[in-house]
Design a protein around this motif. Structure first.
Motif, mmCIF file in Angstrom:
data_model
loop_
_atom_site.group_PDB
_atom_site.id
_atom_site.type_symbol
_atom_site.label_atom_id
_atom_site.label_comp_id
_atom_site.label_asym_id
_atom_site.label_seq_id
_atom_site.Cartn_x
_atom_site.Cartn_y
_atom_site.Cartn_z
ATOM 1 N N UNK A 1 0.812 -1.218 0.000
ATOM 2 C CA UNK A 1 0.000 0.000 0.000
ATOM 3 C C UNK A 1 0.845 1.268 0.000
ATOM 4 N N UNK A 2 2.111 1.169 0.363
ATOM 5 C CA UNK A 2 2.979 2.346 0.387
ATOM 6 C C UNK A 2 3.563 2.603 -0.996
ATOM 7 N N UNK A 3 4.020 1.540 -1.638
ATOM 8 C CA UNK A 3 4.503 1.627 -3.022
ATOM 9 C C UNK A 3 3.708 0.599 -3.837
ATOM 10 N N UNK A 4 2.519 0.968 -4.268
ATOM 11 C CA UNK A 4 1.610 0.012 -4.910
ATOM 12 C C UNK A 4 2.217 -0.722 -6.106
ATOM 13 N N UNK A 5 1.870 -1.980 -6.168
ATOM 14 C CA UNK A 5 2.386 -2.885 -7.201
ATOM 15 C C UNK A 5 2.090 -2.384 -8.616
ATOM 16 N N UNK A 6 0.964 -1.724 -8.801
ATOM 17 C CA UNK A 6 0.564 -1.298 -10.143
ATOM 18 C C UNK A 6 1.490 -0.245 -10.735
ATOM 19 N N UNK A 7 2.290 0.396 -9.899
ATOM 20 C CA UNK A 7 3.180 1.440 -10.400
ATOM 21 C C UNK A 7 4.573 0.934 -10.749
ATOM 22 N N UNK A 8 4.888 -0.321 -10.382
ATOM 23 C CA UNK A 8 6.242 -0.823 -10.594
ATOM 24 C C UNK A 8 6.250 -1.984 -11.584
ATOM 25 N N UNK A 9 7.433 -2.277 -12.086
ATOM 26 C CA UNK A 9 7.626 -3.439 -12.953
ATOM 27 C C UNK A 9 8.593 -4.368 -12.227
ATOM 28 N N UNK A 10 8.041 -5.406 -11.590
ATOM 29 C CA UNK A 10 8.842 -6.298 -10.752
ATOM 30 C C UNK A 10 9.293 -7.530 -11.530
ATOM 31 N N UNK A 11 10.451 -8.072 -11.139
ATOM 32 C CA UNK A 11 10.956 -9.313 -11.734
ATOM 33 C C UNK A 11 10.352 -10.526 -11.045
ATOM 34 N N UNK A 12 10.162 -10.427 -9.728
ATOM 35 C CA UNK A 12 9.552 -11.505 -8.958
ATOM 36 C C UNK A 12 8.461 -10.924 -8.064
ATOM 37 N N UNK A 13 7.392 -11.686 -7.858
ATOM 38 C CA UNK A 13 6.224 -11.188 -7.141
ATOM 39 C C UNK A 13 5.899 -12.057 -5.932
#
Length: 212
Positions: free
Chosen positions: A176-188
């Motif tokens: 909720x602090x750095x929402x997932x929808x704003x980043x491009x992650x390699x692993x989730x």
């Protein structure tokens, strides 16, 4: 034995990373130092490199620590740079944080308010059990207010656009602090929040070891 250098999150210390299993590696927790007034983030990162005593280290950064790890990685050669619940460039920082930085709204907030644990902070970090609530409260209490105010300013005004080739990014889908929808992650980490180094430590350790 390979050396790992760990950067904790904003105002946090080794305690938020203590449940991760780094057996087989030599671990050094980078200690936050007091920033100089209005010190640029790259100058601060340069001063932190004095704590790194090997060539081509492996860096692991949590949240704000990930941003610092990237800045350090722009100054020295690294073998790997692993980010946890963090961002790689200014474009992954939520637009509302950048808006706050543009108009300096963050400078209006009293530091004492930011250091006070409450329902909102527990919700933002995704904390549900008593043990983690107590840990967060202790961490906030121990946070240097000068460092806290400086770091918040650097987050909302971060201008990095460079993504080093050796960067790998692990992110939780419920952050909720750095929402997932704003980043491009390699692993989730499915359902992982911003405090997943504590409440999802086993699963996160497996992800980190995949990258190591």
């Amino acid at each position: 034995m390979k050396k790992l250098y760990l950067f904790s999150g904003l105002g946090a210390d080794y305690r938020v990373l203590q449940d991760l299993d780094f057996t087989g590696y030599e671990v050094t927790f980078i200690e936050w130092i007091k920033p100089v007034e209005d010190e640029p983030i790259n100058d601060y990162a340069k001063r932190l490199t004095k704590q790194i005593e090997c060539k081509r280290p492996i860096l692991i950064g949590l949240s704000f620590g990930g941003m610092i790890a990237i800045e350090v990685g722009k100054l020295i050669k690294t073998e790997k740079n692993i980010l946890i619940a963090s961002v790689k460039t200014k474009n992954e920082i939520p637009f509302y944080y950048r808006l706050v930085g543009r108009f300096n709204f963050h400078k209006l907030l009293p530091t004492s308010l930011l250091k006070q644990p409450n329902f909102a902070s527990d919700w933002l970090f995704g904390i549900k059990n008593k043990k983690d609530k107590e840990l967060l409260a202790n961490i906030l209490h121990d946070t240097d207010p000068i460092f806290l105010r400086w770091a918040i300013d650097k987050i909302v005004n971060w201008g990095n656009v460079i993504i080093p080739q050796n960067i790998k990014h692990i992110h939780g889908t419920s952050d909720r602090i750095l929402p997932y929808k704003f980043v491009l992650a390699d692993l989730t980490i499915l359902g992982g929040g911003h405090f997943m180094t504590m409440d999802r430590a086993k699963e996160l350790t497996q992800k980190i070891r995949e990258l190591l």
